[in-house]
Write a protein that holds these residues in place. Structure first.
Motif, PDB file in Angstrom:
ATOM      1  N   LYS A 116      43.193  21.273  21.961  1.00  0.00           N
ATOM      2  CA  LYS A 116      44.189  21.117  23.021  1.00  0.00           C
ATOM      3  C   LYS A 116      44.118  22.308  23.970  1.00  0.00           C
ATOM      4  CE  LYS A 116      49.210  20.655  23.617  1.00  0.00           C
ATOM      5  NZ  LYS A 116      50.502  20.518  22.887  1.00  0.00           N
ATOM      6  N   VAL A 117      44.190  22.029  25.270  1.00  0.00           N
ATOM      7  CA  VAL A 117      44.258  23.094  26.267  1.00  0.00           C
ATOM      8  C   VAL A 117      45.716  23.520  26.403  1.00  0.00           C
ATOM      9  CG1 VAL A 117      43.792  23.747  28.654  1.00  0.00           C
ATOM     10  CG2 VAL A 117      42.264  22.144  27.481  1.00  0.00           C
ATOM     11  N   ARG A 118      46.020  24.738  25.962  1.00  0.00           N
ATOM     12  CA  ARG A 118      47.405  25.221  26.011  1.00  0.00           C
ATOM     13  C   ARG A 118      47.791  25.698  27.401  1.00  0.00           C
ATOM     14  NH1 ARG A 118      50.011  27.543  20.771  1.00  0.00           N
ATOM     15  NH2 ARG A 118      51.211  28.875  22.138  1.00  0.00           N
ATOM     16  N   SER A 119      46.852  26.356  28.090  1.00  0.00           N
ATOM     17  CA  SER A 119      47.209  26.899  29.404  1.00  0.00           C
ATOM     18  C   SER A 119      45.954  27.298  30.160  1.00  0.00           C
ATOM     19  CB  SER A 119      48.117  28.128  29.252  1.00  0.00           C
ATOM     20  OG  SER A 119      47.389  29.215  28.685  1.00  0.00           O
ATOM     21  N   ARG A 120      46.153  27.586  31.451  1.00  0.00           N
ATOM     22  CA  ARG A 120      45.075  28.121  32.276  1.00  0.00           C
ATOM     23  C   ARG A 120      45.652  29.133  33.242  1.00  0.00           C
ATOM     24  NH1 ARG A 120      45.099  27.370  38.091  1.00  0.00           N
ATOM     25  NH2 ARG A 120      42.993  26.507  38.200  1.00  0.00           N
ATOM     26  N   GLY A 121      44.799  30.017  33.714  1.00  0.00           N
ATOM     27  CA  GLY A 121      45.169  30.988  34.726  1.00  0.00           C
ATOM     28  C   GLY A 121      44.018  31.166  35.688  1.00  0.00           C
ATOM     29  N   PHE A 122      44.329  31.369  36.953  1.00  0.00           N
ATOM     30  CA  PHE A 122      43.289  31.573  37.970  1.00  0.00           C
ATOM     31  C   PHE A 122      43.780  32.569  39.003  1.00  0.00           C
ATOM     32  CE2 PHE A 122      41.547  30.754  42.182  1.00  0.00           C
ATOM     33  CZ  PHE A 122      40.183  30.794  41.937  1.00  0.00           C
ATOM     34  N   HIS A 123      42.864  33.420  39.441  1.00  0.00           N
ATOM     35  CA  HIS A 123      43.193  34.328  40.547  1.00  0.00           C
ATOM     36  C   HIS A 123      41.928  34.700  41.295  1.00  0.00           C
ATOM     37  CE1 HIS A 123      45.610  37.180  42.813  1.00  0.00           C
ATOM     38  NE2 HIS A 123      44.622  38.051  42.689  1.00  0.00           N
ATOM     39  N   HIS A 124      42.003  34.639  42.613  1.00  0.00           N
ATOM     40  CA  HIS A 124      40.934  35.111  43.489  1.00  0.00           C
ATOM     41  C   HIS A 124      41.515  36.243  44.314  1.00  0.00           C
ATOM     42  CE1 HIS A 124      37.725  35.354  46.395  1.00  0.00           C
ATOM     43  NE2 HIS A 124      37.075  34.342  45.851  1.00  0.00           N
ATOM     44  N   GLU A 125      40.864  37.388  44.306  1.00  0.00           N
ATOM     45  CA  GLU A 125      41.423  38.564  44.962  1.00  0.00           C
ATOM     46  C   GLU A 125      41.138  38.615  46.458  1.00  0.00           C
ATOM     47  OE1 GLU A 125      39.812  41.928  42.947  1.00  0.00           O
ATOM     48  OE2 GLU A 125      37.793  41.642  43.723  1.00  0.00           O
ATOM     49  N   GLY A 126      40.513  37.557  46.982  1.00  0.00           N
ATOM     50  CA  GLY A 126      40.267  37.527  48.420  1.00  0.00           C
ATOM     51  C   GLY A 126      39.161  38.466  48.859  1.00  0.00           C
ATOM     52  N   ALA A 127      38.216  38.715  47.977  1.00  0.00           N
ATOM     53  CA  ALA A 127      37.079  39.582  48.289  1.00  0.00           C
ATOM     54  C   ALA A 127      35.795  38.891  47.861  1.00  0.00           C
ATOM     55  CB  ALA A 127      37.211  40.920  47.568  1.00  0.00           C
ATOM     56  N   HIS A 128      34.688  39.240  48.524  1.00  0.00           N
ATOM     57  CA  HIS A 128      33.392  38.657  48.195  1.00  0.00           C
ATOM     58  C   HIS A 128      32.505  39.744  47.615  1.00  0.00           C
ATOM     59  CE1 HIS A 128      30.244  35.673  48.338  1.00  0.00           C
ATOM     60  NE2 HIS A 128      29.445  36.484  49.021  1.00  0.00           N
ATOM     61  N   GLN A 129      32.313  39.685  46.303  1.00  0.00           N
ATOM     62  CA  GLN A 129      31.473  40.642  45.583  1.00  0.00           C
ATOM     63  C   GLN A 129      31.982  42.078  45.758  1.00  0.00           C
ATOM     64  OE1 GLN A 129      30.142  38.576  43.957  1.00  0.00           O
ATOM     65  NE2 GLN A 129      29.678  36.864  45.257  1.00  0.00           N
ATOM     66  N   ILE A 130      31.175  42.949  46.338  1.00  0.00           N
ATOM     67  CA  ILE A 130      31.602  44.331  46.524  1.00  0.00           C
ATOM     68  C   ILE A 130      32.331  44.418  47.862  1.00  0.00           C
ATOM     69  CG2 ILE A 130      30.851  46.722  46.770  1.00  0.00           C
ATOM     70  CD1 ILE A 130      28.424  46.012  45.056  1.00  0.00           C
ATOM     71  N   SER A 131      33.628  44.598  47.812  1.00  0.00           N
ATOM     72  CA  SER A 131      34.445  44.590  49.026  1.00  0.00           C
ATOM     73  C   SER A 131      34.392  45.935  49.735  1.00  0.00           C
ATOM     74  CB  SER A 131      35.899  44.259  48.655  1.00  0.00           C
ATOM     75  OG  SER A 131      36.729  44.392  49.785  1.00  0.00           O
ATOM     76  N   GLU A 132      34.534  45.878  51.059  1.00  0.00           N
ATOM     77  CA  GLU A 132      34.638  47.126  51.824  1.00  0.00           C
ATOM     78  C   GLU A 132      36.030  47.747  51.705  1.00  0.00           C
ATOM     79  OE1 GLU A 132      36.068  43.927  54.608  1.00  0.00           O
ATOM     80  OE2 GLU A 132      34.579  44.153  53.006  1.00  0.00           O
ATOM     81  N   VAL A 133      36.955  46.995  51.090  1.00  0.00           N
ATOM     82  CA  VAL A 133      38.299  47.524  50.858  1.00  0.00           C
ATOM     83  C   VAL A 133      38.272  48.300  49.543  1.00  0.00           C
ATOM     84  CG1 VAL A 133      40.722  46.952  50.484  1.00  0.00           C
ATOM     85  CG2 VAL A 133      39.340  45.566  52.048  1.00  0.00           C
ATOM     86  N   PRO A 134      38.613  49.593  49.553  1.00  0.00           N
ATOM     87  CA  PRO A 134      38.542  50.390  48.322  1.00  0.00           C
ATOM     88  C   PRO A 134      39.408  49.801  47.206  1.00  0.00           C
ATOM     89  CG  PRO A 134      38.825  51.811  50.235  1.00  0.00           C
ATOM     90  CD  PRO A 134      39.031  50.399  50.717  1.00  0.00           C
ATOM     91  N   ASN A 135      38.838  49.758  46.019  1.00  0.00           N
ATOM     92  CA  ASN A 135      39.600  49.301  44.844  1.00  0.00           C
ATOM     93  C   ASN A 135      38.986  49.917  43.596  1.00  0.00           C
ATOM     94  OD1 ASN A 135      37.240  47.856  44.463  1.00  0.00           O
ATOM     95  ND2 ASN A 135      38.237  45.885  44.152  1.00  0.00           N
ATOM     96  N   ASP A 136      39.592  49.626  42.467  1.00  0.00           N
ATOM     97  CA  ASP A 136      39.064  50.100  41.191  1.00  0.00           C
ATOM     98  C   ASP A 136      37.977  49.127  40.759  1.00  0.00           C
ATOM     99  OD1 ASP A 136      38.540  50.751  38.549  1.00  0.00           O
ATOM    100  OD2 ASP A 136      40.625  51.167  38.042  1.00  0.00           O
ATOM    101  N   MET A 137      36.726  49.511  40.942  1.00  0.00           N
ATOM    102  CA  MET A 137      35.616  48.573  40.752  1.00  0.00           C
ATOM    103  C   MET A 137      35.444  48.123  39.306  1.00  0.00           C
ATOM    104  SD  MET A 137      32.402  51.200  41.248  1.00  0.00           S
ATOM    105  CE  MET A 137      31.137  49.987  40.973  1.00  0.00           C
TER     106      MET A 137
END
Length: 393
Positions: free
Chosen positions: A239-260
């Protein structure tokens, strides 16, 4: 929503060279798996009202593959017949669409399936296509930044940040090969040692040959059903109990600084999945993580809360993510040893969890397994799809 049947091609090299006298045809291979999976599920062909395919590689001769397969199988559907594409998440999206057909009442039984053939394509052609898909064509692709290069940067950063070692990262590859040796679907089943891993040529420093994924061919068919259908069959199901999804709005290595090395999308998707399932990471019995390289398994395990931040590599080196350990990860052998037919790789994760939660995983069985997690990713975990599944006996 449940999984009631599965069939998979052993991962390996199946694709025919273009000039081969005898050709292995994708639709024939996949059709045989459909027959096996549906027979195992115990449902009638007429019960199937939806089919969602992981879109095959562009090298596949037959285009408009989904509708061709509907004809080849003589399988009319009132729910959905379609192909989906999302690079490494393609198989996960196929599973999602097939599940949605059931959840929306369009189908009582649906198939999530696909085939990925790529091993007979010249490496140069395959890499040029991959770089255009996974990198920014105006910046990354012209300079040859490949997915393995991003992961190598992750590994270098991780070792700097947490004082981890190459030996600890390499232990992930040894562990995965040990699991793969027990999996008849795995591409590489010969045992390796830590010295073997460290002796391999570098692909992108600090990742050597055994720490990155091979090119692989594979195919999978999963049979999904309403829980009432699963119950009526009077046999174990998942049985599938749950799912979660998130896209951070970046493509691969983003030019916006983040914790890689934080894999924030995996953190967010994991939090959703755990909250919706009403459990915590410590309640899981195993996890089948989409991790193309050793470092990715470490980072994803930490982001999903399976191991403490900064300690994932050490957990692997100490055997705590092995069969018999605190939280067995990638009992199938993972992408480095089970193999990585990218567009259907997430479907192989569901096959492994299906076997584990029904108690049919043989020598690699996690004793008393009841709850498991799967993950899939886009790019450098810019997006993550997480499912939590439960065995019902």
């Amino acid at each position: 929503m449940t999984i009631i049947g599965a069939a998979a091609l052993p991962v390996g090299k199946w694709q025919s060279a273009a000039d081969a006298a005898v050709q292995v045809l994708e639709h024939e291979v996949l059709a045989r798996l459909v027959v096996r999976a549906v027979t195992e599920a115990g449902v009638d062909k007429s019960d199937i009202q939806g089919m969602t395919f992981a879109q095959p590689r562009p090298y596949t001769a037959q285009k408009y593959f989904a509708t061709f397969m509907a004809d080849y199988l003589r399988l009319p559907c009132s729910g959905n017949v379609s192909e989906v594409l999302g690079n490494g998440m393609t198989g996960g999206f196929a599973f999602e669409q097939a599940a949605n057909d059931i959840l929306l009442g369009r189908s009582k039984v649906s198939l999530a399936l696909g085939i990925n053939f790529e091993t007979a394509i010249p490496a140069r052609e395959h890499m040029m296509s991959s770089m255009r898909a996974v990198g920014d064509v105006d910046f990354q692709a012209p300079f040859g930044i490949t997915p393995i290069a991003w992961y190598a940067m992750d590994a270098t950063r991780y070792m700097h940040e947490y004082g981890s070692s190459r030996d600890e990262l390499a232990a992930v590859a040894v562990k995965n090969r040990r699991h793969a040796a027990l999996n008849p679907l795995a591409q590489f089943r010969t045992s390796i040692t830590l010295d073997d891993v460290l002796a391999q040529p570098m692909i992108v420093e600090p990742l050597g040959l055994y720490e990155v994924p091979p090119r692989s061919d594979g195919a999978v068919c999963l049979v999904l059903a309403e829980e009432d259908v699963a119950k009526s069959l009077r046999r174990p199901y998942v049985k599938v109990r749950s799912r979660g999804f998130h896209h951070e709005g970046a493509h691969q290595i983003s030019e916006v600084p983040n914790d890689m090395i934080a894999l924030e999308a995996a953190q967010a998707a994991g939090r959703q999945a755990f909250a919706r399932a009403g459990i915590a990471p410590g309640d899981l019995d195993l996890a089948e993580i989409y991790a193309p390289c050793t470092i990715v398994e470490v980072l994803a395990a930490e982001a999903l809360g399976l191991t403490p931040r900064g300690e994932g590599a050490r957990f692997a080196a100490e055997g705590r993510t092995s069969l018999g350990g605190d939280i067995p990860i990638c009992t199938s052998g993972g992408l480095t040893s089970r193999g990585h037919p990218a567009y259907v790789t997430p479907l192989y994760s569901f096959v492994e969890v299906f076997d584990q939660l029904r108690g049919t995983a043989g020598q690699r069985q996690v004793h008393g397994a009841e709850l498991a997690l799967t993950s899939a990713e886009l790019g450098n975990y810019n997006a993550a799809l997480v499912h939590i599944l439960e065995g019902v006996h």
